[in-house]
Design an enzyme around this catalytic site. Structure first.
Site, PDB file in Angstrom:
ATOM      1  N   ASP A  85     -14.604 -48.537  18.620  1.00  0.00           N
ATOM      2  CA  ASP A  85     -15.613 -48.798  17.321  1.00  0.00           C
ATOM      3  C   ASP A  85     -15.993 -47.750  17.377  1.00  0.00           C
ATOM      4  OD1 ASP A  85     -14.626 -48.377  14.029  1.00  0.00           O
ATOM      5  OD2 ASP A  85     -16.524 -50.076  13.663  1.00  0.00           O
ATOM      6  N   GLU A  86     -16.617 -47.000  16.252  1.00  0.00           N
ATOM      7  CA  GLU A  86     -17.916 -45.695  16.432  1.00  0.00           C
ATOM      8  C   GLU A  86     -17.097 -44.943  17.455  1.00  0.00           C
ATOM      9  OE1 GLU A  86     -19.946 -45.528  14.043  1.00  0.00           O
ATOM     10  OE2 GLU A  86     -20.006 -47.450  13.325  1.00  0.00           O
TER      11      GLU A  86
END
Ligand SMILES: [Zn+2]
Length: 197
Positions: A85-86
Site C-alpha cells: 500500500d502507499e
C-alpha cells in the site's frame, strides 16, 4: 506465473480497502504473504477509511525488500505474495526489488498507489511501477470534482489556498508552522486554475 501488478487511483478510490481485501482473501486461502505500507495514516498498519486495519511492515527508504522476502521464505518455507500500500512513496530501487522478487522468487506483487502528486507530477515510485509492471490497472471507484467532472488531480491546500510548490511529503508543514494542510480532488481544469470550492 507470478506478476507485478500496479493499481492506481486518486485519494479515496479505495486503494487501501482493496489492498486489505486482497491480503485477507489470499491469507484465508492458505497463502503466505506480507502486507507492506509507508507513511500510512496509522502507525505500521494499513487502514482503510472504512475503518478496517491490519498490522503491516513499514517500508522505510533503506529497507531491502529482496532481503526481507528471502528472510520470510527461509523462516516460513514459502512466500506467495506481497501486498504493497502507499506504493507511490517507495524508492524506485525498491520497485526494482519487487520485480526481482516476482521473477526470482515467484511471488505475486499487488501494489496500490497514487499517480501524481499535488504538483501534477508522477511520484518517483509510481513512475517506476508504470515502467516495470506486468499489469497496470486504474481503480474504478471514481471521485468527482465539485463541477462533477471526474477528479484526476490532488490539490494541496494550505489554509484553504491551493499551492503548487513544496515538499512532496509533508509531515507537519515546516514552511507554514501552524498552517492547516489539506487535500482536495479536482478535475485537471480546476486543479490548474486553482479553483477549489
Ligand atoms: Zn472541476
Amino acid at each position: 506465473m507470478a506478476e507485478l501488478r500496479f493499481y492506481f487511483g486518486t485519494m479515496g478510490s479505495g486503494k487501501s480497502t482493496l489492498a486489505l481485501q486482497i491480503h485477507h482473501n489470499l491469507t484465508s486461502s492458505g497463502q503466505n504473504g506480507l502486507l507492506l505500507t509507508l507513511l500510512d495514516r496509522s502507525e505500521s498498519a494499513v487502514s482503510s477509511r472504512l475503518g478496517v486495519a491490519q498490522p503491516a511492515i513499514e517500508v522505510h527508504r533503506d529497507l531491502d525488500l529482496v532481503g526481507l522476502a528471502e528472510e520470510v521464505l527461509e523462516e516460513h518455507g514459502s512466500l506467495e505474495y506481497l501486498v504493497c500500500d502507499e506504493a507511490q512513496f517507495y524508492q524506485p530501487r525498491q520497485v526494482d526489488q519487487l520485480a526481482e522478487i516476482v521473477d526470482g522468487l515467484g511471488a505475486d506483487v499487488y501494489a496500490f498507489g497514487l499517480l501524481t502528486d499535488f504538483r501534477g507530477v508522477l511520484f518517483a515510485g509510481t513512475q517506476r511501477f508504470l515502467e516495470l509492471a506486468d499489469r497496470r490497472q486504474e481503480l474504478q471507484v471514481e471521485a468527482r470534482c465539485w463541477c462533477t467532472r471526474p477528479a484526476t488531480h490532488n490539490a494541496r491546500l494550505v489554509n484553504g489556498l491551493q499551492v503548487y510548490e513544496g515538499d512532496v511529503v509533508v509531515v507537519g508543514d515546516t514552511d507554514h508552522p501552524g498552517a492547516a494542510v489539506s487535500y482536495e480532488l479536482l478535475c485537471r481544469r480546476h486543479w490548474s486554475e486553482g479553483r477549489n470550492r
